[in-house]
Design a protein around this motif. Structure first.
Motif, short mmCIF file in Angstrom:
data_model
loop_
_atom_site.label_atom_id
_atom_site.label_comp_id
_atom_site.label_asym_id
_atom_site.label_seq_id
_atom_site.Cartn_x
_atom_site.Cartn_y
_atom_site.Cartn_z
N UNK A 559 34.82 54.19 127.93
CA UNK A 559 33.58 53.51 128.29
C UNK A 559 32.51 54.52 128.70
N UNK A 560 32.88 55.54 129.46
CA UNK A 560 31.91 56.54 129.89
C UNK A 560 31.40 57.37 128.72
N UNK A 561 32.33 57.74 127.83
CA UNK A 561 31.92 58.56 126.67
C UNK A 561 30.87 57.85 125.82
N UNK A 562 31.01 56.56 125.66
CA UNK A 562 30.13 55.83 124.74
C UNK A 562 29.04 55.04 125.46
N UNK A 563 28.90 55.26 126.77
CA UNK A 563 27.96 54.45 127.55
C UNK A 563 26.51 54.64 127.10
N UNK A 564 26.18 55.78 126.53
CA UNK A 564 24.79 56.05 126.14
C UNK A 564 24.67 56.32 124.63
N UNK A 565 25.71 55.91 123.88
CA UNK A 565 25.69 56.13 122.43
C UNK A 565 24.81 55.09 121.72
N UNK A 566 24.14 55.55 120.67
CA UNK A 566 23.37 54.63 119.81
C UNK A 566 24.05 54.44 118.46
N UNK A 567 24.93 55.36 118.08
CA UNK A 567 25.63 55.28 116.79
C UNK A 567 26.92 54.48 116.98
N UNK A 568 26.79 53.16 116.81
CA UNK A 568 27.93 52.28 117.06
C UNK A 568 28.98 52.39 115.96
#
Length: 590
Positions: A559-568
Motif C-alpha cells: 500500500x505504501x509503495x503504490x500510495x502515490x502511483x499514477x500508473x495503475x
C-alpha cells in the motif's frame, strides 16, 4: 556502622572487608554486597523478601531479582567457608533471606588485635602455602586417579559427556547409547540420568526428537536425579528449562532461586533465566542475564541465540543479527534455524521456502508446545497470499487462548487487512496499541494503519509522541532510516512542507555519503519523492531479488509503495507477478 562480629567473621563496613577470626583470612566485597549483609544483620533474624532487599540495598536503581540471588550466593560462598557454621544466610521459603539465628552477632572489640596479628598470620601461612603448592598437583592427580578407579563407569560417562556436547547426530546417538548402558547396570547413576537428558536435548536440536517428546523423555530422568541429589545444578537447570517452556512461572522461579543458591556460574541457568525474564517482559533484565550466560559460554549456540533474541526484544537489530549469525556459524545444522531466521531478517522467497519445508516436517509436535507458532504460520500464509487458508486455520484453532492478547490482535488485524476490511484492521491495531501504549513496537503497526486509511494527521501526532528523537531530527539516521522515511511520507501527506524538506535533505545527505538503502526502502524513497520511473525499477528489482511482503513485520508495505502511483497498469502487472511467485513457492514444497 561500626565493625562487628558475625559468628567467626569480623565485618568491617567502612573498608568493605570481611575477615575470618582469628585466622585472618580477608575478603573484600562490593559496596552492595556489604550493604546487603548489613541489612540482613539489622533485620535481627527476621527474613527479608526479595522486594524488601532491593528497596533497602539498590533503590533508586531498578534491578532484577537475579542481582539479589547473585549477591547472596557470593556472600554465602565466603561466609560458609567457616567450618563451625553450616549456613550463615538462610533462605526461608516464601519469605526471603535472613541471618541464621544460631549465628551470634556482637559489636567488635577485637578488631585491633586482628589487624595487628594479620602480618604474623600471613608469615605463618606463607610456608604452608608454598608446601601446598608443591604437593597439590600430586594430591589432585592422586584424587582424580582414585575417583576414576572407584567409579566403574568413569570411561563411559566421561566419553558420553563429551559426545553430548556435539552437533553431530551420530555422536549424540552414541552418547545416548552410552548413558543408557550405564543406567541399565546402575539405575541411580546421577551423571548418567542428567547426561541422558542432555543427549536427548541435543537430539531435539539436531535430530528427530521434538521438544514435545523431549519433555516426556527427560522428566522421569530429572525427577529421579533430583530425588537422589537435590543440589545438582545440572538437574535444577534442566527442570527450570522445562518449567519455562510449559509456562509454569511459579515453579520456574523456585528452580531459579534454588539454582542460583547452588551456583552463579552455570551458563544454561542464566540462559533460561533470561528466557524467563523475556517472557515476563523484563527485557533489560533479560539482556543482563543472557550477557552473563554468553560470557560463561560464548561458543554454545543455544546461549548465543538467546542473547540474539534478547537484543531483538530490546530493538537492537544490529546486535541481534550479529549474535544470531554467530549461533548459526557455531551450529549451522540446528533443526529450527529456518524458523528462527524469520525473526531476524526480512522475508524472502528463499527463506519462505526453507520455512515451509521446516513446517511440513516439524509443525505437529512443535505446535503442541508452542501454540503461538500457529499464529506465526498464519502470518506466513498471508505473506504468501493464501488468505483463505490462513482464515480457515485461525477459525479452526482452539489453543490460541494461551497466547498473548497482543499477538492475537495483530494476527486478526492482518487477516482483516488482507480480506479488504481496512477499518477493522485499524480498530484491532488501535486496541492492541492500548495494551502497551509505551511499547514502540505496538505503536508502529497502528501508525501504519492510520496512514493506509488516509488518517495522516493522527498518524503523525502519534509518531511524534513516541519517536521524538526522530521527529526532532536528533536520532542518527543510519540507525533509523526506515523511521525517517515514514516520517517524511507523513509530513508530505499532511503538507508540512518545511519540515518535510528538512527530513528530505537529511536523507539525501546520508545517501550522498555513499550509503546504500535496502531495496525495499529505496522503493519507498522514490515513491515519496514522486520519482515514479525509478520507483518502478526499484519495485521490479524487489521481486527479482526474491522479496516477499512480510506480514510479520508490516501488512502495509505494498500500500505504501503504490500510495502515490499514477500508473495503475504497472501496479496490476506487478501484483500479478507477485502472485505467480507465491504460487510457485507452494508448488515447490508440495
Amino acid at each position: 556502622m561500626k565493625d562487628l562480629l558475625l559468628g567467626n567473621w569480623l565485618v568491617m563496613p567502612k573498608l568493605n572487608q570481611i575477615i575470618e577470626y582469628p585466622n585472618g583470612q580477608e575478603y573484600t566485597v562490593t559496596p552492595k554486597m556489604m550493604q546487603l549483609l548489613l541489612v540482613l544483620i539489622e533485620a535481627d533474624a527476621q527474613p527479608l523478601s526479595i522486594d524488601e532487599i532491593i528497596e533497602l540495598v539498590w533503590k533508586p536503581k531498578v534491578v532484577s531479582d537475579s542481582s539479589v540471588y547473585q549477591a547472596v550466593a557470593q556472600l554465602r560462598k565466603i561466609l560458609n567457608s567457616d567450618p563451625q557454621h553450616k549456613e550463615y544466610i538462610e533462605r526461608i521459603s516464601g519469605h526471603g533471606y535472613r541471618i541464621a539465628p544460631n549465628v551470634l552477632v556482637t559489636q567488635n572489640s577485637i578488631n585491633t588485635s586482628v589487624k595487628s596479628s594479620r602480618w604474623i598470620w600471613f608469615a605463618s601461612v606463607g610456608f604452608t602455602l608454598a608446601l601446598l603448592l608443591a604437593i597439590l598437583p600430586s594430591i589432585f592427580n592422586e584424587s582424580t586417579r582414585n575417583s576414576a578407579e572407584d567409579d566403574p563407569y568413569f570411561d563411559e560417562v566421561t566419553l558420553a559427556k563429551h559426545l553430548s556436547k556435539s552437533t553431530n547426530i551420530a555422536e549424540l546417538e552414541q552418547a545416548k547409547s552410552l548413558y543408557q548402558q550405564v543406567l541399565s547396570k546402575q539405575g541411580e547413576n546421577i551423571d548418567a540420568l542428567s547426561g541422558l537428558c542432555n543427549a536427548y536435548m541435543g537430539l531435539s536440536l539436531f535430530g528427530e526428537i521434538s521438544e514435545y517428546e523431549l519433555l516426556a523423555l527427560c522428566r522421569p530422568l530429572l525427577e529421579k536425579a533430583r530425588a537422589l541429589e537435590e543440589k545438582n545444578i545440572e538437574v535444577i537447570t534442566s527442570l527450570a528449562r522445562f518449567a519455562v517452556i510449559e509456562n509454569n512461572d511459579i515453579q520456574a522461579q523456585k528452580y531459579f532461586t534454588r539454582g542460583f543458591e547452588i551456583s552463579i556460574d552455570n551458563p544454561r541457568l542464566w540462559h533460561w533465566y533470561g528466557r524467563f525474564l523475556r517472557k515476563s517482559n523484563d527485557i533489560e533484565g533479560a539482556v543482563v542475564a543472557h550477557q552473563k550466560a554468553y560470557r560463561l559460554a560464548p561458543n554454545d549456540a543455544v546461549i548465543v541465540r538467546g542473547l540474539a533474541y534478547a537484543y531483538l526484544n530490546f530493538r537492537d537489530m544490529s546486535l541481534a543479527r550479529k549474535y544470531f549469525e554467530r549461533s548459526v556459524a557455531i551450529a549451522p545444522h540446528t533443526k529450527n534455524n529456518p524458523l528462527y531466521q524469520l525473526d531476524f531478517y526480512p522475508l524472502s522467497q528463499k527463506r519462505a521456502l526453507q520455512y515451509l519445508q521446516w513446517y511440513r516436517e516439524n509443525h505437529v509436535d512443535h505446535n503442541k508446545l508452542y501454540p503461538a507458532q500457529q499464529l506465526s504460520h498464519i502470518l506466513m500464509l498471508l505473506s504468501l497470499g493464501r488468505t483463505q487458508e490462513a482464515n480457515t486455520l485461525y477459525q479452526q484453532a482452539t489453543q490460541f487462548t494461551t497466547t498473548s492478547a497482543s499477538f492475537r490482535l495483530y494476527v486478526e488485524a492482518g487477516l482483516a487487512w488482507q480480506q479488504g476490511n481496512a477499518e477493522k484492521a485499524e480498530t484491532l491495531l488501535k486496541q492492541r496499541y492500548t495494551l502497551g501504549s509505551n511499547a514502540k513496537h505496538y505503536v508502529m503497526p497502528y501508525v501504519m494503519a492510520l496512514i493506509a486509511n488516509r488518517k495522516s494527521e493522527l498518524a503523525k501526532e502519534l509518531f511524534e509522541r513516541h519517536f521524538s528523537e526522530v521527529s526532532s531530527l536528533l536520532a542518527p539516521i543510519s540507525e533509523h532510516t526506515g523511521q525517517y522515511l515514514i516520517y517524511a511520507l507523513m509530513l508530505k501527506l499532511t503538507e508540512q512542507q518545511n519540515k518535510y524538506e528538512r527530513v528530505n535533505t537529511l536523507i539525501s545527505n546520508h545517501l550522498a555519503q555513499d550509503k546504500v538503502l535496502d531495496t525495499s526502502l529505496l522503493a519507498l524513497w522514490f515513491t515519496i519523492n514522486n520519482e515514479e520511473l525509478r520507483a518502478k525499477q526499484a519495485l521490479t528489482d524487489l521481486l527479482n531479488d526474491g522479496w516477499l511482503p512480510d506480514y510479520n513485520d508490516s501488512f502495509f508495505a505494498i500500500e505504501l509503495y503504490f500510495s502515490r502511483f499514477t500508473d495503475h497498469e504497472f501496479k496490476r502487472q506487478w501484483q500479478r507477478r507477485l502472485k505467480r511467485i507465491q504460487a510457485q513457492l507452494e508448488e515447490r514444497v508440495e
